[in-house]
Design an enzyme around this catalytic site. Structure first.
Site, PDB file in Angstrom:
ATOM      1  N   ARG A  62       0.860  -1.185   0.000  1.00 56.61           N
ATOM      2  CA  ARG A  62       0.000   0.000   0.000  1.00 56.61           C
ATOM      3  C   ARG A  62       0.897   1.235   0.000  1.00 56.61           C
ATOM      4  NH1 ARG A  62      -2.438   0.348   6.231  1.00 56.61           N
ATOM      5  NH2 ARG A  62      -1.232   2.192   6.789  1.00 56.61           N
TER       6      ARG A  62
ATOM      7  N   CYS B 130       4.379   8.178  -5.482  1.00 57.06           N
ATOM      8  CA  CYS B 130       5.193   9.360  -5.233  1.00 57.06           C
ATOM      9  C   CYS B 130       4.253  10.545  -5.063  1.00 57.06           C
ATOM     10  CB  CYS B 130       6.138   9.612  -6.406  1.00 57.06           C
ATOM     11  SG  CYS B 130       6.839  11.276  -6.401  1.00 57.06           S
TER      12      CYS B 130
ATOM     13  N   GLU C 134      -3.072   8.248   6.418  1.00 60.33           N
ATOM     14  CA  GLU C 134      -1.753   8.184   7.061  1.00 60.33           C
ATOM     15  C   GLU C 134      -0.616   8.598   6.123  1.00 60.33           C
ATOM     16  OE1 GLU C 134      -2.513   4.735  10.435  1.00 60.33           O
ATOM     17  OE2 GLU C 134      -1.560   4.154   8.552  1.00 60.33           O
TER      18      GLU C 134
ATOM     19  N   CYS D 298      10.386  13.836  -8.149  1.00 62.70           N
ATOM     20  CA  CYS D 298      10.734  14.518  -6.900  1.00 62.70           C
ATOM     21  C   CYS D 298      11.949  15.425  -7.083  1.00 62.70           C
ATOM     22  CB  CYS D 298      10.999  13.501  -5.799  1.00 62.70           C
ATOM     23  SG  CYS D 298       9.504  12.898  -4.986  1.00 62.70           S
TER      24      CYS D 298
ATOM     25  N   GLU E  78      -8.143   5.740  14.790  1.00 63.12           N
ATOM     26  CA  GLU E  78      -7.860   4.307  14.826  1.00 63.12           C
ATOM     27  C   GLU E  78      -7.240   3.959  16.172  1.00 63.12           C
ATOM     28  OE1 GLU E  78      -5.391   2.764  11.732  1.00 63.12           O
ATOM     29  OE2 GLU E  78      -6.409   3.861  10.126  1.00 63.12           O
TER      30      GLU E  78
ATOM     31  N   TRP F 178       2.094  -5.715  13.781  1.00 64.99           N
ATOM     32  CA  TRP F 178       3.316  -5.216  13.165  1.00 64.99           C
ATOM     33  C   TRP F 178       4.479  -5.024  14.132  1.00 64.99           C
ATOM     34  CZ3 TRP F 178       3.363  -0.702  15.808  1.00 64.99           C
ATOM     35  CH2 TRP F 178       2.133  -0.074  16.089  1.00 64.99           C
TER      36      TRP F 178
ATOM     37  N   PHE G 292      -4.064 -10.539  11.329  1.00 69.58           N
ATOM     38  CA  PHE G 292      -3.897 -10.796  12.763  1.00 69.58           C
ATOM     39  C   PHE G 292      -3.955  -9.515  13.596  1.00 69.58           C
ATOM     40  CE2 PHE G 292      -1.860 -14.626  10.897  1.00 69.58           C
ATOM     41  CZ  PHE G 292      -2.772 -15.548  11.400  1.00 69.58           C
ATOM     42  N   HIS G 293      -4.301  -8.409  12.950  1.00 68.94           N
ATOM     43  CA  HIS G 293      -4.612  -7.183  13.678  1.00 68.94           C
ATOM     44  C   HIS G 293      -6.036  -7.324  14.207  1.00 68.94           C
ATOM     45  CE1 HIS G 293      -5.519  -2.982  14.496  1.00 68.94           C
ATOM     46  NE2 HIS G 293      -4.300  -2.615  14.161  1.00 68.94           N
TER      47      HIS G 293
END
EC number: 3.2.1.23
Length: 668
Positions: A109, A113, A148, A161, A302, A310, A352-353
């Site tokens: 994810r 750029c 985020e 960039c 969240e 993680w 598994f979150h």
């Protein structure tokens, strides 16, 4: 704009992962848990635009209507957080590139750029289509842009960039000779004669020019901010009044939270404290920081109901821990508590979150019972919405200083901005003293005490502002390695700390950092306190010695100082103290600043584990009492009030159980 009347409660909802039967069951369970708000479509790009040629909004149409019919407000995302595979295949130039020149491909994810014009064109097209279709939908409470920013891609070294960076520099400095002067390029023969001679600070033989690096970090933050503004502008073309926001990440280094907050209608952040910490002070600090970005209530966008996926060891939150930490956020100004995510994913990288509904799908599970309990309680606390959090202490927080402080080639590579912040913030939290965080451009006069912690980079404007504040009667504390350089990372000459030397009544001749693991001591009164990381040679120029070093050539020399300047006082810490030393020094400063904890409640235990804060409006104070201890504790109310969580009237002694909370409503 937002006319919030209820505390928001819910989470990220990703119905595209589930069958129709499960989605209908979700509606029933959301009602049971008192969910009134969900974030939708955050990772929906591939679902609503499966090919370049066309959009398919049929599923999203159905979901918005279904949620609205079930009384659930929607934080609708434009879906730009994860570009679809077809876009990457057609335009691989949108991919971010590492400093080694490696493109980061599709399959995760945030693989974009932020400065790439092709990516931006597709983002704007998608955002306009979403906004145009749903601008008048009655279920939309908020627009959610992207997700985020810089969570995973905090740097990009692609050709786009590099070109954008040169343009950014040209806009900032106008003339190449001005850049040369500000970047100190005569050192190591680094001078430039043309803008296209400047590269991004990629891999280099040794230390990079810190001014070059600092401007690159400013550039990356600005590129992500201009991306947010472009997405927001596309929404505003069709929706004029519904608030627009994104989810920040609290103590996240790579975007300037104050700059983002100026463009956001509501501020929110993603909170992931470590369950192995009894009191995760970085997250507590981040609650206060996020509220401070706009000096208004914020949203926890969240948090995990239990474990994340993680960390190296992803421990479960113990019974009651999620609830207590949720109330910690409410106590410090949150007007909503949301989770990632509603239903735990069956597949993918975050399976598994934990979710509000677990893999076991058991509504009798501990997690779901706690989710229901918190939702039920929050549904009874709507009068908290919009209440204020007031503080007499301010801590300066400056992202540009953070970037500059932690670049290479410093006297110590172990100076960590957030750790320095946390060490002193912890003391105020434990003393139940409210704290705001302020940008260097903000007014200081609203506070009795201002702290400037590890403020390595200081502008002339801030230095002058500090002088005016202290002269007028303010109290000011700063720490070692502060006031050292200007905004171009050029040292103030004439003795450290150049920007603050006059107001502190000292000058520092030389730094003497300590290696990792080495401890030293200072003598403060008749007591010895442990120090680490840093010592320095301090000369008094009117200041008073509060504590002295006790070892080596610095024995008997100043370590902590105090100085009267105008009508105010300044304090300086020339070393890093352990917790007991910080507590002693801060308590002394608070007494001299005439700052006291809340006076409505008296805590009886000397070693209390009660955390106490206050939110208020024109008619009432709301006292939050959170017990972080393992045993019940008693507090004494100065006057009677109402316990909001059970509705009872209370006065005199009140008991707070271990790992529990009480909210007392007091009439002013």
């Amino acid at each position: 704009m937002l006319q919030q009347k209820k505390l928001f409660y819910g989470g990220d909802y990703n119905p595209e992962q589930w069958s129709k039967a499960i989605i209908l069951e979700d509606m029933r369970l959301m009602k049971k848990a008192n969910v009134n708000y969900v974030s939708l479509n955050i990772f929906g790009w591939a679902s609503i635009q499966p090919t370049e040629e066309g959009f398919d909004f049929s599923f999203l149409d159905e979901m918005l209507d279904l949620l609205w019919e079930n009384g659930i407000g929607i934080d609708l995302a434009n879906g730009t957080a994860s570009p679809p595979a077809w876009l990457v295949k057609k335009h691989p130039e949108i991919l971010p590139v590492t400093s080694q020149g490696t493109p980061l491909v599709h399959g995760s994810r945030q693989h974009y750029c932020p400065s790439n014009k092709v990516y931006r064109s597709y983002v704007i097209r998608l955002t306009e289509e979403v906004a145009k279709r749903y601008a008048t939908h009655p279920g939309i409470v908020m627009w959610h842009v992207n997700n985020e920013y810089t969570c995973h891609i905090s740097e990009c070294y692609c050709e786009s960039c590099e070109k954008s960076f040169r343009q950014w520099l040209q806009m900032k400095y106008k003339k190449i000779n001005t850049l040369n002067e500000c970047w100190s390029t005569k050192f190591w023969s680094q001078s430039y004669s043309q803008w296209d001679e400047i590269f991004l600070p990629k891999e280099m033989p040794t230390f990079k020019n810190p001014a070059h690096q600092l401007d690159y970090k400013r550039f990356i933050s600005d590129q992500n901010l201009t991306l947010f503004k472009a997405e927001k502008k596309a929404i505003r073309s069709y929706s004029k009044d519904i608030p627009v926001m994104t989810n920040l990440m609290g103590l996240h280094k790579h975007v300037d939270g104050f700059a983002f907050a100026e463009e956001m209608d509501v501020v929110g952040w993603d909170s992931y404290p470590n369950p192995f910490e009894e009191k995760p002070y970085p997250q507590f600090l981040a609650n206060d920081l996020t509220r401070s970005l706009k000096k208004k209530p914020f949203l926890v966008m969240e948090q995990a109901p239990s474990a994340v996926n993680w960390r190296r060891a992803n421990g479960a939150k113990s019974p009651g821990q999620m609830r207590l930490w949720s109330y910690e956020a409410l106590a410090h100004g949150a007007d909503g508590i949301l989770f990632f995510q509603w239903r735990q994913s069956q597949g993918g990288a975050e399976k598994f979150h934990s979710g509000m509904v677990s893999h076991n799908q058991d509504t009798n599970s501990r997690i779901f019972k706690e989710v229901v309990q918190l939702g039920t309680e929050m549904s009874q606390l709507d009068e908290l919405v919009g209440t204020n959090y007031n503080a007499e202490v301010a801590i300066v927080f400056d992202w540009e200083n953070w970037w500059a402080l932690e670049l290479d080639a410093k006297p110590s590579g172990e100076i960590n901005y957030i750790k320095q912040m946390r060490d002193l913030y912890t003391i105020f939290h434990e003393l139940n003293i409210g704290v705001d965080f302020i940008h260097p451009k903000e007014d200081l006069s609203n506070y009795k005490l201002v702290l400037s912690i590890a403020q390595y980079l200081v502008t002339d404007d801030f230095s002058a502002k500090v002088k005016r504040y202290i002269k007028a009667g303010g109290h000011f504390l700063t720490t070692f390695f502060s006031g050292i350089v200007d905004e171009y990372d050029r040292v103030y000459l004439g003795g450290y700390p150049g920007a603050f030397k006059e107001v502190l009544g000292i000058y520092v001749e030389e730094f003497d950092p300590m290696p990792i693991g080495r401890k030293s001591q200072i003598k403060y009164g008749e007591t010895y306190y442990t120090t680490e990381l840093w010592k320095e040679v301090i000369h008094l120029q009117g200041a008073e010695t509060i504590a002295t070093f006790t070892e080596g050539y610095l024995m008997g020399q100043p370590a902590l100082t105090k100085f009267g300047y105008g009508k105010g006082k300044t304090y300086y810490m020339g070393t890093k103290l352990a917790k007991d030393g910080n507590m002693k020094f801060i308590q002394t400063i608070l007494a001299e600043s005439k700052i006291q904890p809340l006076n409505q409640v008296e805590i009886e235990s000397e070693n209390s584990k009660i955390s106490m804060t206050c939110r208020s409006n024109s008619s009432h104070d709301y006292i939050f009492l959170l017990n972080y201890g393992q045993t019940s504790e008693k507090v004494k109310l100065k006057k009677g009030g109402q316990s909001l969580l059970d509705g009872s009237m209370v006065e005199g002694e009140v008991s707070v159980k271990a790992n529990d909370v009480k909210i007392i409503k007091l009439t002013k």
